[in-house]
Design a protein around this motif. Sequence first.
Motif, mmCIF file in Angstrom:
data_model
loop_
_atom_site.group_PDB
_atom_site.id
_atom_site.type_symbol
_atom_site.label_atom_id
_atom_site.label_comp_id
_atom_site.label_asym_id
_atom_site.label_seq_id
_atom_site.Cartn_x
_atom_site.Cartn_y
_atom_site.Cartn_z
ATOM 1 N N ILE A 1 0.835 -1.206 0.000
ATOM 2 C CA ILE A 1 0.000 0.000 0.000
ATOM 3 C C ILE A 1 0.868 1.255 0.000
ATOM 4 O O ILE A 1 0.548 2.240 -0.685
ATOM 5 N N GLN A 2 1.982 1.236 0.731
ATOM 6 C CA GLN A 2 2.848 2.408 0.755
ATOM 7 C C GLN A 2 3.424 2.699 -0.635
ATOM 8 O O GLN A 2 3.587 3.854 -1.024
ATOM 9 N N LYS A 3 3.739 1.652 -1.382
ATOM 10 C CA LYS A 3 4.239 1.844 -2.748
ATOM 11 C C LYS A 3 3.151 2.459 -3.625
ATOM 12 O O LYS A 3 3.416 3.358 -4.433
ATOM 13 N N TYR A 4 1.913 1.989 -3.476
ATOM 14 C CA TYR A 4 0.811 2.553 -4.238
ATOM 15 C C TYR A 4 0.666 4.050 -3.947
ATOM 16 O O TYR A 4 0.498 4.868 -4.864
ATOM 17 N N ILE A 5 0.753 4.406 -2.658
ATOM 18 C CA ILE A 5 0.605 5.807 -2.274
ATOM 19 C C ILE A 5 1.719 6.649 -2.886
ATOM 20 O O ILE A 5 1.472 7.753 -3.392
ATOM 21 N N ARG A 6 2.940 6.141 -2.849
ATOM 22 C CA ARG A 6 4.056 6.879 -3.466
ATOM 23 C C ARG A 6 3.833 7.064 -4.963
ATOM 24 O O ARG A 6 4.122 8.124 -5.529
ATOM 25 N N ASP A 7 3.299 6.043 -5.610
ATOM 26 C CA ASP A 7 3.090 6.097 -7.061
ATOM 27 C C ASP A 7 2.014 7.108 -7.457
ATOM 28 O O ASP A 7 2.127 7.776 -8.488
ATOM 29 N N VAL A 8 0.954 7.202 -6.651
ATOM 30 C CA VAL A 8 -0.168 8.077 -7.026
ATOM 31 C C VAL A 8 -0.024 9.495 -6.482
ATOM 32 O O VAL A 8 -0.762 10.387 -6.876
ATOM 33 N N ALA A 9 0.954 9.697 -5.585
ATOM 34 C CA ALA A 9 1.065 11.001 -4.933
ATOM 35 C C ALA A 9 1.570 12.084 -5.866
ATOM 36 O O ALA A 9 1.417 13.268 -5.587
#
Length: 400
Positions: free
Chosen positions: A329-337
């Motif tokens: 989930i943290q990777k997803y957040i970094r990608d969409v931020a």
Amino acid sequence: MEQKNLVPKRRFKEFQNASAWEQRAVSELADRYDNFRIPITASNRVAGSTPYYGANGIQDYVEGFTHDGEFILVAEDGANDLQNYPVHYVNGKVWVNNHAHVLQAKSEIADNKFLMNAMKYMNIEPYLVGGGRSKLNADVMMKISFRVPELAEQKLIGSFFASLDHLITLHQRKLEKMKALKSAYLSEMFPAEGERVPKRRFAGFTQAWEQRKLGEMMEVTSVKRIHQSDWTDEGVRFLRARDIVCASKGEEPTDYLYISQEKYDEYSRISGKVKVGDLLVTGVGTIGVPLLVTQEEPLYFKDGNIIWFKNEKKLDGNFFYYSFIGESIQKYIRDVAGIGTVGTYTIDSGKKTPIQIPSYEEQEKIGNFFKQLDHLITLHQRKLKKLQNIKKAYLNEMFV
């Protein structure tokens, strides 16, 4: 009154009636060995077992050495912390660059361990020169003076603090080991990207995990905006993103905020009330930091800065929280931020956040396991903090 200022508040029994401490300059107590220092650029360092020291401590490990023996290293320039000035005790082979002074106590009059503590915790700021990169000149350092007892008392004090430092170091290592263990378990007990089962599972669970989006499972939203003029000094707790970041570090915010009970009741009729098991996640600043709601006490938060996941027991609360701090989930957040100067995690991104979930029973086991692990980490942190406070208190009482 003058005599009382010449002895510390706390003293070892055998020295309670000993003579008063005397004012001595560093030059009287120690010799300086700066002339043996040799800086090595990172590209020219050869990996080895010798600690390579700079202003703030060990920077690397290299082959060879510049000094061999018992020394005190004092930051010359580039110190990170002026309140707890970088002073290190070393015993053995070390390599020292040109950002740390090298002192060695004169054995007939001074003890290295005592001097290290005396210099580390004195107010060094008045002796520094320069702007953003404060510097402690060699000549100035050697003229610094402070009160010292006779050698036998110095050695006892130095040995006492060395034992206390050793105990603190052991607890620091235990804490670091527990944190590393938690990180390893997080990577093994949640499926890796592209996988549907984790590497490590509790016995009896074999079914593949299900991939979902959080917006399909629960309402992802925020609250009606509260204006700064509505903030109060008491009432219902009002959270900002930075308060959640503080909580994630085990810290207390310096400025608690509240809103009135009346304002909370009015706005909660519109937005709903945060419930136990819900997740609040930072959307600005340090983004993607979760806070699991674990208590019934009412609270409100700053809209736009915090994303509200209305769990309503769709997921085990602890499992939900630890899923959020996991790499997937943290990777997803970094990608969409976004790649701009200010990344944001929005309600829309929150709805699209992917999560992998096992059965509710397995969720509970995983969530409880990490909750207990965090409890152990907190206990170690408290023990370490207590030891550090004990040392601080003794330093204040055992030095003049």
